[in-house]
Design an enzyme around this catalytic site. Structure first.
Site, PDB file in Angstrom:
ATOM      1  N   LYS A  11     -12.096  -5.044   5.497  1.00 13.58           N
ATOM      2  CA  LYS A  11     -11.321  -6.219   5.922  1.00 13.58           C
ATOM      3  C   LYS A  11     -12.206  -7.432   6.248  1.00 13.58           C
ATOM      4  O   LYS A  11     -13.430  -7.309   6.384  1.00 13.58           O
ATOM      5  CB  LYS A  11     -10.480  -5.830   7.143  1.00 13.58           C
ATOM      6  N   TYR A  51       1.381  -5.366   2.625  1.00 19.59           N
ATOM      7  CA  TYR A  51       1.755  -4.775   3.916  1.00 19.59           C
ATOM      8  C   TYR A  51       3.261  -4.879   4.184  1.00 19.59           C
ATOM      9  O   TYR A  51       3.674  -4.832   5.339  1.00 19.59           O
ATOM     10  CB  TYR A  51       0.997  -5.470   5.045  1.00 19.59           C
ATOM     11  N   ASN A 114      -9.686  -4.427  12.546  1.00 18.03           N
ATOM     12  CA  ASN A 114     -10.244  -3.073  12.665  1.00 18.03           C
ATOM     13  C   ASN A 114     -11.053  -2.635  11.441  1.00 18.03           C
ATOM     14  O   ASN A 114     -11.157  -1.451  11.148  1.00 18.03           O
ATOM     15  CB  ASN A 114      -9.132  -2.075  13.019  1.00 18.03           C
ATOM     16  N   GLU A 128      -0.693   1.816  -3.609  1.00 19.86           N
ATOM     17  CA  GLU A 128      -1.678   0.823  -3.160  1.00 19.86           C
ATOM     18  C   GLU A 128      -2.789   0.632  -4.192  1.00 19.86           C
ATOM     19  O   GLU A 128      -3.240  -0.489  -4.415  1.00 19.86           O
ATOM     20  CB  GLU A 128      -2.266   1.251  -1.809  1.00 19.86           C
TER      21      GLU A 128
END
Ligand code: CMP
Length: 140
Positions: A11, A51, A114, A128
């Site tokens: 991320k 998401y 995170n 995904e």
């Protein structure tokens, strides 16, 4: 146990801190192989589509804004029981709850920022992976 593929995302909080190598070393040390990989900068709409299962959650807007705030590395990990193994190596979603030695315990800044995402089940892994990669791009 069967060989599986799972989607992993490094991320924006982690790419910003130049942690992609350290994070991928954890996956490789655990026996996971990176069989597809690219660095991309998502738009907020693309993050929102990825998401969408969380669309009703109070943190959805914050999550999509964060995931579009900088580059991410999307990758496919391969290995025996790769979906569960990836989740074990990542540690709990909230770094405060993550086991010592896991990626989130070592690197994550908060529950929102995170450092990594990983698929949670075979069906979501397939969905995904196909969001980011064509079959021809996954090279085991
Ligand atoms: P991830 O595994 O990518 O899946 C959904 C993400 O939503 C999760 O990691 C967290 O980064 C994020 N998330 C979960 N709970 C919260 C929260 N309370 N506040 C902000 N983000 C959250």
């Amino acid at each position: 146990m069967a060989t599986e593929h799972t989607l992993s995302i490094i991320k924006p909080d982690a790419t910003a801190r130049n942690l992609t190598g350290k994070i991928n070393a954890k996956f490789e040390e655990a026996g996971l192989r990176i069989v597809a990989q690219k660095r991309i900068h998502l738009t907020k709409a693309q993050a929102g589509e990825f998401y969408k299962v969380h669309a009703e959650r109070p943190f959805y807007d914050e999550l999509c804004t964060f995931m579009a705030s900088g580059p991410v590395v999307v990758q496919v990990l391969e290995g025996e029981g790769a979906i569960a193994k990836n989740r074990e190596v990542m540690g709990a979603t909230n770094p405060a709850d993550a086991e010592p030695g896991t990626i989130r315990a070592e690197f994550a800044e908060s529950v929102g920022e995170n450092s990594v995402h990983g698929s949670d089940a075979p069906e979501t892994a397939a969905e995904e992976i196909s969001y980011f990669f064509a079959g021809i791009e996954v090279v085991g």
